[in-house]
Enzyme design. Structure first.
Site, PDB file in Angstrom:
ATOM      1  N   GLY A  22       0.829  -1.195   0.000  1.00  0.00           N
ATOM      2  CA  GLY A  22       0.000   0.000   0.000  1.00  0.00           C
ATOM      3  C   GLY A  22       0.864   1.245   0.000  1.00  0.00           C
ATOM      4  O   GLY A  22       1.968   1.242   0.548  1.00  0.00           O
ATOM      5  N   SER A  45       1.183  -6.611   3.122  1.00  0.00           N
ATOM      6  CA  SER A  45       2.214  -6.940   4.107  1.00  0.00           C
ATOM      7  C   SER A  45       2.765  -5.670   4.744  1.00  0.00           C
ATOM      8  O   SER A  45       3.057  -5.640   5.937  1.00  0.00           O
ATOM      9  CB  SER A  45       3.337  -7.768   3.477  1.00  0.00           C
ATOM     10  N   GLU A  46       2.922  -4.604   3.943  1.00  0.00           N
ATOM     11  CA  GLU A  46       3.272  -3.281   4.465  1.00  0.00           C
ATOM     12  C   GLU A  46       2.569  -2.202   3.654  1.00  0.00           C
ATOM     13  O   GLU A  46       2.316  -2.380   2.458  1.00  0.00           O
ATOM     14  CB  GLU A  46       4.783  -3.019   4.416  1.00  0.00           C
ATOM     15  N   THR A  47       2.271  -1.094   4.322  1.00  0.00           N
ATOM     16  CA  THR A  47       1.763   0.102   3.657  1.00  0.00           C
ATOM     17  C   THR A  47       2.707   1.248   4.002  1.00  0.00           C
ATOM     18  O   THR A  47       3.111   1.419   5.156  1.00  0.00           O
ATOM     19  CB  THR A  47       0.335   0.430   4.118  1.00  0.00           C
ATOM     20  N   HIS A  74      10.354  -3.672  -0.600  1.00  0.00           N
ATOM     21  CA  HIS A  74       9.374  -3.680  -1.691  1.00  0.00           C
ATOM     22  C   HIS A  74       8.402  -2.509  -1.577  1.00  0.00           C
ATOM     23  O   HIS A  74       7.953  -1.965  -2.592  1.00  0.00           O
ATOM     24  CB  HIS A  74       8.636  -5.027  -1.768  1.00  0.00           C
TER      25      HIS A  74
END
Length: 298
Positions: A22, A45-47, A74
């Site tokens: 995100g 998984s991460e923003t 990423h």
């Protein structure tokens, strides 16, 4: 208040491949609690949240659904892909535009490659990896991954399972066959206890088809995500090329790590290693694909 929000598949140019991240490109008015709730809502998984801009320097914070993390490779690629694609960073006709990222613990260069005003590639200069130890009880550790010593490729060049730090710390494990890499079946509860005890953030397993191969196959399991598999990990593959170069498994300075195949989300992570001041620095690059964009009201 309305905020632009994106979901980007990182390290791919195809939808539903790569690792989703995100991105909120202007999060200056969001507080920490709101950022965490958005990360939970989006469930990537991460923003990444861009919280301030000073010319070509960008401050970014990263949140998983479980809490804030110091840095994420990423998500960084996804962030600067969006900033360049949507005009937050002014494109150039052709060549490299260098910008800078500030996260909780890092200040890094990011090179954006343009051709005819279009983004060709994003390269994040990750810095210097460091070997910080080895797994002392190899047999017990491998047992939690349903592996034996016969399954791993330890020889004269690599006699132990190393722990490499590049932002996060990873246990990096060479697997003898691609078939075994594809059929990992871990005891997540026991492995998490072991990783917590050793203060290791993830396990990165890889298969090298032959010595000096420029193609590597990898799988990654993040302790910060309750050992959920990650389809692409920039920091872990940056740590991997450092290990391969240092131990003499590759003579060249570049590899392409293929990750996410077991999830049906194949990713291509391009890693480069350079000697500097009798040490090594690594760069990690790839492409991005926007799969979702919209407005979130907070």
């Amino acid at each position: 208040m309305d905020y632009n929000i994106y979901l980007v598949d990182a390290f791919t140019n195809e939808a539903f491949k790569g690792n989703p991240a995100g991105v909120v490109p202007d999060a200056r008015r969001l507080n920490e609690d709101q950022m965490q709730k958005i990360a939970i809502e989006l469930n990537a998984s991460e923003t990444a949240f861009v919280t301030s801009v000073d010319r070509d320097s960008y401050k970014v914070r990263y949140f998983s659904p479980y809490g804030e993390v110091d840095f994420c490779g990423h998500s960084t690629l996804a962030t600067f892909y969006i900033l360049a694609l949507r005009g937050y960073i002014i494109p150039i006709e052709s060549g490299i535009k260098t910008v800078y990222i500030h996260s909780n613990k890092k200040r890094l260069h990011v090179d954006i490659y343009f051709l005819d005003y279009k983004i060709e590639n994003i390269v994040v200069k990750m810095g210097k990896p460091e070997e910080v130890g080895v797994i002392e009880d190899r047999g017990s550790f491998l047992k939690h991954l349903n592996l034996t010593m016969e399954d791993v490729n330890l020889d004269n060049e690599l006699t132990d399972i190393p722990i490499i730090k590049l932002g996060s710390k990873y246990a990096i494990i060479p697997i003898k066959t691609k078939e075994k890499l594809e059929t990992i079946n871990m005891d997540k509860k026991m492995l998490r206890l072991k990783l917590d005890k050793l203060d290791i953030q993830g396990v990165h397993l890889f298969f090298l088809p032959e010595k000096d191969s420029s193609i590597i196959f990898a799988r990654n399991f993040s302790n910060m995500m309750n050992l959920k598999e990650e389809a692409a990990t920039g920091t872990a593959n940056g740590a991997l090329i450092y290990l391969l170069k240092k131990k003499g498994f590759i003579n060249g300075n570049q590899i392409k790590a293929i990750q996410g195949e077991a999830m049906g989300r194949e990713s291509s992570i391009y890693c480069t290693i350079k000697e500097k001041d009798s040490d090594y620095e690594v760069e990690v690059g790839g492409e991005g694909k926007v799969v979702l964009e919209g407005i979130i009201n907070v």
